[in-house]
Design an enzyme around this catalytic site. Structure first.
Site, PDB file in Angstrom:
ATOM      1  N   ASP A 158       0.836  -1.199   0.000  1.00 20.82           N
ATOM      2  CA  ASP A 158       0.000   0.000   0.000  1.00 20.82           C
ATOM      3  C   ASP A 158       0.872   1.250   0.000  1.00 20.82           C
ATOM      4  O   ASP A 158       2.039   1.207   0.391  1.00 20.82           O
ATOM      5  CB  ASP A 158      -0.886   0.028   1.269  1.00 20.82           C
ATOM      6  CG  ASP A 158      -1.865  -1.128   1.296  1.00 20.82           C
ATOM      7  OD1 ASP A 158      -2.162  -1.681   0.227  1.00 20.82           O
ATOM      8  OD2 ASP A 158      -2.308  -1.466   2.413  1.00 20.82           O
TER       9      ASP A 158
HETATM   10  N1  URA Z   1      -1.270  -5.929   3.808  1.00 18.88           N
HETATM   11  C1  URA Z   1      -1.749  -4.676   3.848  1.00 18.88           C
HETATM   12  O1  URA Z   1      -2.775  -4.407   4.439  1.00 18.88           O
HETATM   13  N2  URA Z   1      -1.057  -3.734   3.187  1.00 18.88           N
HETATM   14  C2  URA Z   1       0.097  -3.969   2.536  1.00 18.88           C
HETATM   15  O2  URA Z   1       0.699  -3.053   1.973  1.00 18.88           O
HETATM   16  C3  URA Z   1       0.581  -5.290   2.524  1.00 18.88           C
HETATM   17  C4  URA Z   1      -0.118  -6.254   3.170  1.00 18.88           C
END
Ligand code: URA
Length: 239
Positions: free
Chosen positions: A103
């Site tokens: 993310d």
């Molecule tokens: N899980 C999440 O919620 N975000 C990420 O970036 C990776 C795994």
């Protein structure tokens, strides 16, 4: 491989521009000037130079980045900086892409490569490659959460996750945890904690398969994987 294709592949211009470069006499193969674009070179055995500088040829590039927050795990975006924008031009010419997504607000280990086969194997749900995250959670994480994660939890869309290995590093009004999962659903770690009524306030990926994050990398920095690390990834089999 043809000399013009080799030079164009690694970013010395279009085939037409490379032809001009060759015509100018700037390119040598094993110390002999080569002007013919059709000439073949054995990239494993012969040395190609451009204006006296050795030209290194490789088909694939494998990078490990310590992804900072605020940057997208994508190859391009109209409004936001991407992890590819953080690469030097000499690495961008290989047209690499991130292996999976973190993310925008997640930090940590991100592999970037142009080796589609390897990326596919690492991401395939069938391979169950484990990914470990460090996270700070807004509340107390309990042994009940550990037990729930070990069975799998139900996400907001009804999806039942595979078991996750949750370790409590520090428990309190805020908790530090490590979670290893073998899937990569959208926002998976955040949604797993939401499933037990808690929120992730900081998330960092600390390993993927056999590769730990190189902690000498500052946020936004990256390095090439060593040959040994690439072999480890290629031969990686989940037990
Ligand atoms: N899980 C999440 O919620 N975000 C990420 O970036 C990776 C795994």
């Amino acid at each position: 491989m043809r000399i013009d294709k080799m030079l164009a592949n690694i970013g010395y211009g279009s085939r037409k521009e490379v032809k001009q470069l060759l015509k100018s006499g700037a390119v040598k193969v094993d110390d002999v000037v080569v002007k013919d674009a059709k000439q073949h070179v054995d990239t494993a055995k012969q040395t190609v130079t451009l204006n006296g500088e050795v030209v290194e040829y490789k088909e694939f590039i494998y990078l490990m980045m310590n992804k900072p927050q605020g940057v997208l795990s994508a190859t391009e975006d109209n409004s936001c900086e991407t992890v590819i924008d953080l690469l030097e031009m000499e690495d961008q010419v290989y047209e690499p892409f991130p292996v999976g997504r973190l993310d925008k607000d997640t930090e940590g280990l991100l592999l970037i490569t142009n080796d589609g086969q390897l990326a596919h194997r690492l991401l395939s749900p069938k391979k169950h490659v484990p990914k470990t995250y460090f996270a700070v959670i807004d509340r107390e994480v309990t042994e009940a959460d550990v037990a729930a994660f070990s069975r799998g939890v139900t996400l907001d869309d009804g999806y039942e996750t595979k078991p996750g290995d949750l370790k409590i590093l520090k428990s309190g009004v805020r908790s530090d945890i490590e979670l290893t999962i073998t899937e990569g659903k959208f926002h998976q770690v955040k949604r797993m904690f939401e499933a037990v009524g808690k929120s992730v306030v900081y998330l960092q990926r600390i390993s993927m398969g056999p590769l730990p994050l190189d902690e000498t990398l500052e946020l936004g920095e990256y390095r090439e994987l060593t040959d040994e690390e690439v072999e480890l990834l290629r031969n990686y089999q989940v037990k």
